[in-house]
Write a protein that holds these residues in place. Structure first.
Motif, PDB file in Angstrom:
ATOM      1  N   TYR A 144       0.834  -1.202   0.000  1.00 24.90           N
ATOM      2  CA  TYR A 144       0.000   0.000   0.000  1.00 24.90           C
ATOM      3  C   TYR A 144       0.871   1.257   0.000  1.00 24.90           C
ATOM      4  O   TYR A 144       0.566   2.243  -0.687  1.00 24.90           O
ATOM      5  CB  TYR A 144      -0.935   0.004   1.207  1.00 24.90           C
ATOM      6  CG  TYR A 144      -2.086  -0.961   1.083  1.00 24.90           C
ATOM      7  CD1 TYR A 144      -3.071  -0.772   0.117  1.00 24.90           C
ATOM      8  CD2 TYR A 144      -2.192  -2.079   1.917  1.00 24.90           C
ATOM      9  CE1 TYR A 144      -4.123  -1.664  -0.016  1.00 24.90           C
ATOM     10  CE2 TYR A 144      -3.241  -2.975   1.781  1.00 24.90           C
ATOM     11  CZ  TYR A 144      -4.203  -2.769   0.821  1.00 24.90           C
ATOM     12  OH  TYR A 144      -5.247  -3.649   0.683  1.00 24.90           O
ATOM     13  N   LEU A 145       1.962   1.227   0.752  1.00 24.56           N
ATOM     14  CA  LEU A 145       2.851   2.383   0.809  1.00 24.56           C
ATOM     15  C   LEU A 145       3.525   2.609  -0.543  1.00 24.56           C
ATOM     16  O   LEU A 145       3.604   3.751  -1.026  1.00 24.56           O
ATOM     17  CB  LEU A 145       3.901   2.180   1.906  1.00 24.56           C
ATOM     18  CG  LEU A 145       4.920   3.307   2.076  1.00 24.56           C
ATOM     19  CD1 LEU A 145       4.230   4.640   2.348  1.00 24.56           C
ATOM     20  CD2 LEU A 145       5.896   2.963   3.207  1.00 24.56           C
ATOM     21  N   SER A 146       4.016   1.550  -1.148  1.00 26.37           N
ATOM     22  CA  SER A 146       4.668   1.669  -2.444  1.00 26.37           C
ATOM     23  C   SER A 146       3.714   2.234  -3.486  1.00 26.37           C
ATOM     24  O   SER A 146       4.072   3.119  -4.279  1.00 26.37           O
ATOM     25  CB  SER A 146       5.195   0.308  -2.904  1.00 26.37           C
ATOM     26  OG  SER A 146       5.775   0.400  -4.184  1.00 26.37           O
ATOM     27  N   TYR A 147       2.485   1.728  -3.487  1.00 25.83           N
ATOM     28  CA  TYR A 147       1.512   2.190  -4.472  1.00 25.83           C
ATOM     29  C   TYR A 147       1.164   3.658  -4.251  1.00 25.83           C
ATOM     30  O   TYR A 147       1.033   4.429  -5.220  1.00 25.83           O
ATOM     31  CB  TYR A 147       0.258   1.331  -4.422  1.00 25.83           C
ATOM     32  CG  TYR A 147      -0.701   1.651  -5.542  1.00 25.83           C
ATOM     33  CD1 TYR A 147      -0.360   1.363  -6.863  1.00 25.83           C
ATOM     34  CD2 TYR A 147      -1.913   2.264  -5.293  1.00 25.83           C
ATOM     35  CE1 TYR A 147      -1.219   1.668  -7.899  1.00 25.83           C
ATOM     36  CE2 TYR A 147      -2.783   2.572  -6.327  1.00 25.83           C
ATOM     37  CZ  TYR A 147      -2.431   2.278  -7.633  1.00 25.83           C
ATOM     38  OH  TYR A 147      -3.287   2.587  -8.666  1.00 25.83           O
ATOM     39  N   ALA A 148       1.019   4.068  -2.993  1.00 24.07           N
ATOM     40  CA  ALA A 148       0.693   5.463  -2.702  1.00 24.07           C
ATOM     41  C   ALA A 148       1.808   6.392  -3.163  1.00 24.07           C
ATOM     42  O   ALA A 148       1.553   7.468  -3.719  1.00 24.07           O
ATOM     43  CB  ALA A 148       0.445   5.646  -1.208  1.00 24.07           C
ATOM     44  N   LEU A 149       3.037   5.979  -2.955  1.00 21.97           N
ATOM     45  CA  LEU A 149       4.175   6.779  -3.418  1.00 21.97           C
ATOM     46  C   LEU A 149       4.200   6.865  -4.944  1.00 21.97           C
ATOM     47  O   LEU A 149       4.525   7.915  -5.518  1.00 21.97           O
ATOM     48  CB  LEU A 149       5.478   6.179  -2.893  1.00 21.97           C
ATOM     49  CG  LEU A 149       5.739   6.391  -1.399  1.00 21.97           C
ATOM     50  CD1 LEU A 149       6.781   5.399  -0.884  1.00 21.97           C
ATOM     51  CD2 LEU A 149       6.187   7.828  -1.127  1.00 21.97           C
ATOM     52  N   GLU A 150       3.851   5.766  -5.595  1.00 23.51           N
ATOM     53  CA  GLU A 150       3.782   5.796  -7.055  1.00 23.51           C
ATOM     54  C   GLU A 150       2.670   6.715  -7.533  1.00 23.51           C
ATOM     55  O   GLU A 150       2.847   7.497  -8.475  1.00 23.51           O
ATOM     56  CB  GLU A 150       3.578   4.383  -7.604  1.00 23.51           C
ATOM     57  CG  GLU A 150       3.578   4.327  -9.118  1.00 23.51           C
ATOM     58  CD  GLU A 150       3.368   2.929  -9.671  1.00 23.51           C
ATOM     59  OE1 GLU A 150       3.213   2.809 -10.904  1.00 23.51           O
ATOM     60  OE2 GLU A 150       3.347   1.958  -8.878  1.00 23.51           O
ATOM     61  N   ARG A 151       1.512   6.624  -6.873  1.00 25.56           N
ATOM     62  CA  ARG A 151       0.389   7.494  -7.242  1.00 25.56           C
ATOM     63  C   ARG A 151       0.749   8.964  -7.034  1.00 25.56           C
ATOM     64  O   ARG A 151       0.385   9.825  -7.841  1.00 25.56           O
ATOM     65  CB  ARG A 151      -0.838   7.138  -6.412  1.00 25.56           C
ATOM     66  CG  ARG A 151      -1.496   5.836  -6.784  1.00 25.56           C
ATOM     67  CD  ARG A 151      -2.319   5.933  -8.044  1.00 25.56           C
ATOM     68  NE  ARG A 151      -3.442   6.838  -7.905  1.00 25.56           N
ATOM     69  CZ  ARG A 151      -4.409   6.996  -8.791  1.00 25.56           C
ATOM     70  NH1 ARG A 151      -4.379   6.310  -9.907  1.00 25.56           N
ATOM     71  NH2 ARG A 151      -5.395   7.845  -8.605  1.00 25.56           N
ATOM     72  N   LYS A 152       1.462   9.267  -5.958  1.00 22.03           N
ATOM     73  CA  LYS A 152       1.902  10.643  -5.737  1.00 22.03           C
ATOM     74  C   LYS A 152       2.804  11.092  -6.881  1.00 22.03           C
ATOM     75  O   LYS A 152       2.680  12.217  -7.383  1.00 22.03           O
ATOM     76  CB  LYS A 152       2.638  10.758  -4.404  1.00 22.03           C
ATOM     77  CG  LYS A 152       3.134  12.168  -4.101  1.00 22.03           C
ATOM     78  CD  LYS A 152       3.895  12.222  -2.789  1.00 22.03           C
ATOM     79  CE  LYS A 152       4.494  13.604  -2.551  1.00 22.03           C
ATOM     80  NZ  LYS A 152       5.261  13.666  -1.271  1.00 22.03           N
ATOM     81  N   GLY A 153       3.704  10.212  -7.308  1.00 25.41           N
ATOM     82  CA  GLY A 153       4.550  10.532  -8.452  1.00 25.41           C
ATOM     83  C   GLY A 153       3.731  10.777  -9.709  1.00 25.41           C
ATOM     84  O   GLY A 153       4.003  11.717 -10.476  1.00 25.41           O
ATOM     85  N   ASP A 154       2.711   9.942  -9.936  1.00 24.90           N
ATOM     86  CA  ASP A 154       1.841  10.115 -11.105  1.00 24.90           C
ATOM     87  C   ASP A 154       1.172  11.481 -11.095  1.00 24.90           C
ATOM     88  O   ASP A 154       1.056  12.145 -12.133  1.00 24.90           O
ATOM     89  CB  ASP A 154       0.763   9.027 -11.120  1.00 24.90           C
ATOM     90  CG  ASP A 154       1.300   7.645 -11.446  1.00 24.90           C
ATOM     91  OD1 ASP A 154       2.435   7.546 -11.949  1.00 24.90           O
ATOM     92  OD2 ASP A 154       0.573   6.671 -11.184  1.00 24.90           O
ATOM     93  N   VAL A 155       0.712  11.892  -9.913  1.00 28.19           N
ATOM     94  CA  VAL A 155       0.036  13.183  -9.786  1.00 28.19           C
ATOM     95  C   VAL A 155       1.001  14.329 -10.076  1.00 28.19           C
ATOM     96  O   VAL A 155       0.696  15.249 -10.845  1.00 28.19           O
ATOM     97  CB  VAL A 155      -0.575  13.331  -8.381  1.00 28.19           C
ATOM     98  CG1 VAL A 155      -1.007  14.769  -8.123  1.00 28.19           C
ATOM     99  CG2 VAL A 155      -1.765  12.387  -8.211  1.00 28.19           C
ATOM    100  N   LEU A 156       2.175  14.272  -9.461  1.00 29.25           N
ATOM    101  CA  LEU A 156       3.151  15.346  -9.638  1.00 29.25           C
ATOM    102  C   LEU A 156       3.603  15.471 -11.093  1.00 29.25           C
ATOM    103  O   LEU A 156       3.815  16.574 -11.609  1.00 29.25           O
ATOM    104  CB  LEU A 156       4.364  15.104  -8.736  1.00 29.25           C
ATOM    105  CG  LEU A 156       4.149  15.380  -7.249  1.00 29.25           C
ATOM    106  CD1 LEU A 156       5.226  14.701  -6.421  1.00 29.25           C
ATOM    107  CD2 LEU A 156       4.150  16.893  -6.989  1.00 29.25           C
ATOM    108  N   ALA A 157       3.748  14.330 -11.757  1.00 29.87           N
ATOM    109  CA  ALA A 157       4.204  14.330 -13.150  1.00 29.87           C
ATOM    110  C   ALA A 157       3.048  14.435 -14.140  1.00 29.87           C
ATOM    111  O   ALA A 157       3.278  14.552 -15.351  1.00 29.87           O
ATOM    112  CB  ALA A 157       5.010  13.066 -13.434  1.00 29.87           C
TER     113      ALA A 157
END
Length: 264
Positions: free
Chosen positions: A188-201
């Motif tokens: 869950y933590l890994s996915y949330a960090l990836e989603r945050k990256g998706d949003v920022l980019a």
């Protein structure tokens, strides 16, 4: 409801809608006859969600909005019935407020849509502060947070989408700290960090490209992807043959590679 779900799988959506409507009518009648019947209360709103999903697939956003508004109003009008309360708290409209906002936005009413989504996120955050956080809060949060995040990105409110994932990361981190070898929490933590990256980019999945033009946002996205990859690699140390995590690792590695090339 099972019959309606089967009809959907068969592509017979009109028939599914009719079955759903009949099931909702019965649920409402059951609840009004005995307001201790929580299952009937929940069915009425949930069935309208299923109906809204069909209308969304059709692009009929007016019908989607009407179904979502029914669910929101149904909960609001009955929330004082203490038979419906869980953990000493009344049911909230946060989930359906966000869906109402999505419908309004699709109909061109972005200002009203933003007000509803903002209120939905506010209610959600407030509800988290009223009880001890459990694994269920982590597992089921995505049903509400993913569409809210997508809404904010679609309406160019990136900072609000980032805040959603920052808050969720803060929610998951204590579980990882308490049990650093729990692959579920790490996932869950890994996915949330990836989603945050998706949003920022402003990652566009269909094209596998990044729409963001601000270099500092792209660098922040890269850092978030790298943090995600570290957690995913830790999971694979603990469970090296897990195919889902192996594929997820490849996905975030590809994003890192493409974003690194973009920043050159």
């Amino acid at each position: 409801m099972q019959k309606a779900a089967l009809l959907r799988k068969m592509g017979r959506d009109d028939e599914a809608l009719a079955v759903y409507q009949a099931a909702s009518d019965l649920a409402q009648q059951t609840y009004y006859a005995d307001k201790t019947k929580r299952f009937a209360f929940n069915h009425a709103s949930r069935i309208h969600k299923y109906m809204a999903d069909i209308y969304a697939e059709r692009g009929d956003w007016q019908k989607y909005l009407e179904c979502s508004e029914f669910s929101k109003d149904w909960i609001w009008q009955n929330r004082e019935n203490r038979n419906l309360w869980g953990q000493g708290l009344p049911p909230t409209t946060s989930y359906y407020l966000i869906r109402v906002g999505i419908g309004l936005n699709k109909l061109g009413k972005t200002e009203a849509a933003t007000a509803d989504v903002d209120e939905g996120i506010k209610q959600y955050n407030q509800s988290l502060g009223l009880h001890d956080i459990t694994a269920g809060d982590i597992i089921w949060a995505g049903d509400l947070l993913y569409p809210a995040s997508d809404f904010y990105v679609e309406t160019s409110q990136i900072s609000k989408a980032v805040a959603i994932w920052d808050n969720y990361i803060a929610l998951v981190n204590p579980f990882v700290t308490r049990n650093p070898e729990d692959t579920s929490s790490l996932g869950y933590l890994s996915y949330a960090l990836e989603r945050k990256g998706d949003v920022l980019a402003i990652y566009q999945k269909e094209r596998e490209t990044f729409a963001q033009t601000n270099s500092s946002s792209l660098r922040a996205a890269l850092a978030s992807y790298q943090e995600s990859l570290l957690r995913r690699q830790r999971i694979l140390q603990l469970d090296p043959t897990n195919q889902a995590h192996l594929q997820a690792e490849k996905t975030v590695e590809l994003k890192i590679s493409r974003l690194t090339e973009r920043l050159k």
